[in-house]
Design a protein around this motif. Sequence first.
Motif, PDB file in Angstrom:
ATOM      1  N   THR A   1       2.864  -8.739   3.026  1.00 51.07           N
ATOM      2  CA  THR A   1       2.820  -7.839   2.808  1.00 51.07           C
ATOM      3  C   THR A   1       1.337  -6.623   2.744  1.00 51.07           C
ATOM      4  O   THR A   1       1.748  -5.432   2.835  1.00 51.07           O
ATOM      5  N   PHE A   2       0.739  -6.611   1.412  1.00 53.26           N
ATOM      6  CA  PHE A   2      -0.725  -6.001   1.372  1.00 53.26           C
ATOM      7  C   PHE A   2      -1.359  -5.019   3.104  1.00 53.26           C
ATOM      8  O   PHE A   2      -1.464  -4.072   3.389  1.00 53.26           O
ATOM      9  N   LYS A   3      -1.355  -6.350   4.115  1.00 51.29           N
ATOM     10  CA  LYS A   3      -1.191  -6.125   5.370  1.00 51.29           C
ATOM     11  C   LYS A   3      -0.080  -4.746   5.675  1.00 51.29           C
ATOM     12  O   LYS A   3      -0.459  -4.096   6.749  1.00 51.29           O
ATOM     13  N   GLU A   4       0.888  -5.435   6.059  1.00 50.77           N
ATOM     14  CA  GLU A   4       1.917  -4.893   6.402  1.00 50.77           C
ATOM     15  C   GLU A   4       2.390  -2.936   6.168  1.00 50.77           C
ATOM     16  O   GLU A   4       2.324  -1.596   6.116  1.00 50.77           O
TER      17      GLU A   4
ATOM     18  N   ILE B   1      -3.441 -16.769  -9.569  1.00 49.94           N
ATOM     19  CA  ILE B   1      -3.543 -17.063  -8.945  1.00 49.94           C
ATOM     20  C   ILE B   1      -3.421 -16.792  -7.392  1.00 49.94           C
ATOM     21  O   ILE B   1      -3.464 -16.162  -6.000  1.00 49.94           O
ATOM     22  N   PRO B   2      -2.062 -16.227  -7.416  1.00 52.10           N
ATOM     23  CA  PRO B   2      -0.971 -15.652  -6.580  1.00 52.10           C
ATOM     24  C   PRO B   2      -1.288 -14.599  -5.686  1.00 52.10           C
ATOM     25  O   PRO B   2      -1.198 -13.653  -5.167  1.00 52.10           O
ATOM     26  N   ASP B   3      -2.382 -13.818  -6.767  1.00 50.95           N
ATOM     27  CA  ASP B   3      -2.718 -12.389  -6.362  1.00 50.95           C
ATOM     28  C   ASP B   3      -4.365 -12.912  -5.922  1.00 50.95           C
ATOM     29  O   ASP B   3      -4.586 -11.084  -5.229  1.00 50.95           O
ATOM     30  N   TYR B   4      -4.879 -14.127  -5.718  1.00 54.68           N
ATOM     31  CA  TYR B   4      -6.105 -14.383  -5.468  1.00 54.68           C
ATOM     32  C   TYR B   4      -6.440 -13.531  -3.998  1.00 54.68           C
ATOM     33  O   TYR B   4      -7.943 -13.173  -3.648  1.00 54.68           O
ATOM     34  N   HIS B   5      -5.836 -13.785  -2.672  1.00 50.25           N
ATOM     35  CA  HIS B   5      -6.170 -14.063  -1.925  1.00 50.25           C
ATOM     36  C   HIS B   5      -6.145 -13.036  -1.568  1.00 50.25           C
ATOM     37  O   HIS B   5      -7.361 -11.842  -0.188  1.00 50.25           O
ATOM     38  N   VAL B   6      -5.780 -11.798  -1.707  1.00 45.89           N
ATOM     39  CA  VAL B   6      -4.798 -10.289  -1.279  1.00 45.89           C
ATOM     40  C   VAL B   6      -6.343  -9.758  -1.914  1.00 45.89           C
ATOM     41  O   VAL B   6      -7.359  -8.903  -1.881  1.00 45.89           O
ATOM     42  N   MET B   7      -6.721 -10.202  -3.421  1.00 50.09           N
ATOM     43  CA  MET B   7      -7.985  -9.332  -3.675  1.00 50.09           C
ATOM     44  C   MET B   7      -9.117 -10.000  -3.372  1.00 50.09           C
ATOM     45  O   MET B   7     -10.188  -8.492  -3.254  1.00 50.09           O
ATOM     46  N   GLN B   8      -9.082 -10.442  -2.246  1.00 46.19           N
ATOM     47  CA  GLN B   8     -10.168 -10.794  -1.403  1.00 46.19           C
ATOM     48  C   GLN B   8     -10.505  -9.478  -0.330  1.00 46.19           C
ATOM     49  O   GLN B   8     -11.586  -9.424  -0.280  1.00 46.19           O
ATOM     50  N   LEU B   9      -9.227  -9.483  -0.141  1.00 46.81           N
ATOM     51  CA  LEU B   9      -9.257  -8.552   0.986  1.00 46.81           C
ATOM     52  C   LEU B   9      -9.445  -6.603   0.373  1.00 46.81           C
ATOM     53  O   LEU B   9      -9.077  -5.879   1.579  1.00 46.81           O
TER      54      LEU B   9
ATOM     55  N   ILE C   1       3.663  -1.639  -5.051  1.00 45.96           N
ATOM     56  CA  ILE C   1       3.460  -3.177  -6.500  1.00 45.96           C
ATOM     57  C   ILE C   1       4.033  -4.137  -5.286  1.00 45.96           C
ATOM     58  O   ILE C   1       4.795  -3.787  -4.469  1.00 45.96           O
ATOM     59  N   ILE C   2       2.869  -4.783  -5.564  1.00 46.27           N
ATOM     60  CA  ILE C   2       3.435  -6.161  -4.923  1.00 46.27           C
ATOM     61  C   ILE C   2       3.959  -7.541  -5.896  1.00 46.27           C
ATOM     62  O   ILE C   2       2.752  -7.865  -6.480  1.00 46.27           O
ATOM     63  N   SER C   3       4.877  -7.940  -5.823  1.00 40.08           N
ATOM     64  CA  SER C   3       5.208  -8.581  -6.733  1.00 40.08           C
ATOM     65  C   SER C   3       6.228 -10.139  -6.156  1.00 40.08           C
ATOM     66  O   SER C   3       6.373  -9.945  -5.233  1.00 40.08           O
ATOM     67  N   GLY C   4       5.778 -11.612  -6.789  1.00 38.23           N
ATOM     68  CA  GLY C   4       6.666 -12.246  -6.681  1.00 38.23           C
ATOM     69  C   GLY C   4       8.110 -12.299  -6.733  1.00 38.23           C
ATOM     70  O   GLY C   4       8.891 -12.741  -6.554  1.00 38.23           O
ATOM     71  N   GLY C   5       8.027 -11.453  -8.411  1.00 39.65           N
ATOM     72  CA  GLY C   5       8.869 -11.374  -8.968  1.00 39.65           C
ATOM     73  C   GLY C   5       9.983 -10.373  -8.675  1.00 39.65           C
ATOM     74  O   GLY C   5       9.676  -9.784  -8.129  1.00 39.65           O
ATOM     75  N   LYS C   6      11.573 -11.096  -9.035  1.00 37.64           N
ATOM     76  CA  LYS C   6      12.121  -9.836  -7.848  1.00 37.64           C
ATOM     77  C   LYS C   6      13.391  -9.028  -9.278  1.00 37.64           C
ATOM     78  O   LYS C   6      14.370  -8.607  -8.904  1.00 37.64           O
ATOM     79  N   ASN C   7      13.341  -8.919 -10.120  1.00 37.89           N
ATOM     80  CA  ASN C   7      13.638  -8.316 -11.259  1.00 37.89           C
ATOM     81  C   ASN C   7      13.962  -6.929 -10.704  1.00 37.89           C
ATOM     82  O   ASN C   7      13.028  -6.513 -11.115  1.00 37.89           O
TER      83      ASN C   7
ATOM     84  N   THR D   1     -10.353   1.495   0.510  1.00 38.37           N
ATOM     85  CA  THR D   1      -9.729   2.067  -0.197  1.00 38.37           C
ATOM     86  C   THR D   1      -9.212   1.878  -1.501  1.00 38.37           C
ATOM     87  O   THR D   1      -8.286   2.238  -1.913  1.00 38.37           O
ATOM     88  N   VAL D   2      -8.685   0.068  -0.927  1.00 35.91           N
ATOM     89  CA  VAL D   2      -7.300   0.221  -2.454  1.00 35.91           C
ATOM     90  C   VAL D   2      -8.121  -0.416  -3.394  1.00 35.91           C
ATOM     91  O   VAL D   2      -9.467  -0.739  -3.377  1.00 35.91           O
ATOM     92  N   LEU D   3      -7.603  -0.583  -4.332  1.00 35.77           N
ATOM     93  CA  LEU D   3      -8.137  -1.394  -6.240  1.00 35.77           C
ATOM     94  C   LEU D   3      -7.255  -1.837  -5.757  1.00 35.77           C
ATOM     95  O   LEU D   3      -5.245  -1.017  -6.262  1.00 35.77           O
ATOM     96  N   TYR D   4      -7.091  -2.669  -6.435  1.00 34.18           N
ATOM     97  CA  TYR D   4      -5.935  -3.661  -6.418  1.00 34.18           C
ATOM     98  C   TYR D   4      -5.895  -4.362  -7.688  1.00 34.18           C
ATOM     99  O   TYR D   4      -7.047  -5.012  -8.410  1.00 34.18           O
ATOM    100  N   MET D   5      -4.788  -4.373  -8.751  1.00 39.02           N
ATOM    101  CA  MET D   5      -4.779  -4.804 -10.433  1.00 39.02           C
ATOM    102  C   MET D   5      -3.763  -6.536 -10.405  1.00 39.02           C
ATOM    103  O   MET D   5      -3.010  -6.010  -9.879  1.00 39.02           O
TER     104      MET D   5
END
Length: 175
Positions: free
Chosen positions: A91-94, A113-121, A60-66, A105-109
């Motif tokens: 975070t994705f690269k780490e 907009i905050p997901d845009y750049h990681v989805m390109q990888l 899980i990669i999220s900007g939220g902190k709940n 080999t990664v599926l990202y959902m």
Amino acid sequence: MMASYKEIMNQITTFIFDVDGVLTDSSVHVTENGEMLRIMNIRDGFAMKAALESGYNVCIISGGKNEGVRIRLRNLGIHDIHLGSPDKVETFKEYTELYNIKPETVLYMGDDIPDYHVMQLVGLPTCPQDSSPEIKAISAYISHKNGGKGAVRDVIEQVMKVQGKWHLYYNGKHD
């Protein structure tokens, strides 16, 4: 010729999900004391647990902190939970370097907009039906389900079916 999303699903070993708008419907219920409550789909949770028990990586990669979200996800058996991530690409690269995971080999959902750049990888960028137009434009697969309404279950079940693992899980023959 570009591979179809079903062909790419054969290579998937890792699922990475955003939280708000993917595992939730983007709604936040604010209580009188300022606590922000989210609603998660039980079937999405079942599918994430099935994926873990079938040998997939789930992150899980999220900007939220709940912290309630963290507790829910830990109870499903997910350990790679990155909340409050200011830079999802970093975070994705780490994460992928730590576990020696190939991005293809990664599926990202993601859904916005905050997901845009990681989805390109990643090998298979996906999104819920109610995602932003920019995210839909770069997604190889758009779920027929909305965020928080089964989109996560949809992609996990499809990958597991393509790889012949869903029926094993369903019939109680998983490892």
